[in-house]
Design a protein around this motif. Structure first.
Motif, PDB file in Angstrom:
ATOM      1  N   VAL A  51       0.842  -1.205   0.000  1.00 55.83           N
ATOM      2  CA  VAL A  51       0.000   0.000   0.000  1.00 55.83           C
ATOM      3  C   VAL A  51       0.878   1.256   0.000  1.00 55.83           C
ATOM      4  N   THR A  52       1.937   1.249   0.779  1.00 58.76           N
ATOM      5  CA  THR A  52       2.834   2.411   0.808  1.00 58.76           C
ATOM      6  C   THR A  52       3.480   2.623  -0.549  1.00 58.76           C
ATOM      7  N   HIS A  62       1.113   4.139  -3.044  1.00 50.40           N
ATOM      8  CA  HIS A  62       0.887   5.571  -2.870  1.00 50.40           C
ATOM      9  C   HIS A  62       2.117   6.400  -3.263  1.00 50.40           C
ATOM     10  N   GLU A  63       3.296   5.928  -2.915  1.00 51.10           N
ATOM     11  CA  GLU A  63       4.531   6.672  -3.200  1.00 51.10           C
ATOM     12  C   GLU A  63       4.959   6.565  -4.662  1.00 51.10           C
ATOM     13  N   LYS A  64       4.694   5.401  -5.273  1.00 49.02           N
ATOM     14  CA  LYS A  64       5.053   5.130  -6.676  1.00 49.02           C
ATOM     15  C   LYS A  64       6.556   5.187  -6.923  1.00 49.02           C
ATOM     16  N   ARG A  72      -4.959  -3.174  -4.211  1.00 49.19           N
ATOM     17  CA  ARG A  72      -4.803  -2.052  -3.285  1.00 49.19           C
ATOM     18  C   ARG A  72      -6.112  -1.794  -2.540  1.00 49.19           C
ATOM     19  N   GLU A 109      -6.148  -2.104   1.443  1.00 50.74           N
ATOM     20  CA  GLU A 109      -6.485  -0.950   2.281  1.00 50.74           C
ATOM     21  C   GLU A 109      -7.678  -1.268   3.184  1.00 50.74           C
TER      22      GLU A 109
END
Length: 81
Positions: free
Chosen positions: A10-11, A14-16, A65, A69
């Protein structure tokens, strides 16, 4: 399925970017890469389209995802009770 791997996934989603995600998670970039590789192997699909250290979720990753989440939110709610 490893709970840490879901958090890492998940991190990264979000960061890509592997390096930024690893820094946020306080782990090394190779550890993050290994975790994502293990998660993808367990699921039997690739979750990201890769370009160097940058990534974009593919269709499987977007679906995963949402589920990850939701699962993490439920676990967080359970921990608070």
């Amino acid at each position: 399925m490893n709970l840490f791997y879901l958090r890492y996934f998940v991190t990264l989603a979000h960061e890509k970017h592997y390096t930024r995600a690893a820094k946020q998670l306080c782990i090394t970039q190779p550890s993050l890469s290994h975790a994502i590789d293990q998660l993808e192997a367990e699921l039997g699909v690739q979750l990201f389209d890769r370009a160097g250290r940058s990534v974009q979720l593919n269709e499987f990753g977007r679906a995963a995802r949402e589920h990850a989440e939701a699962a993490l939110a439920e676990l967080g709610a359970m921990e608070r009770h």
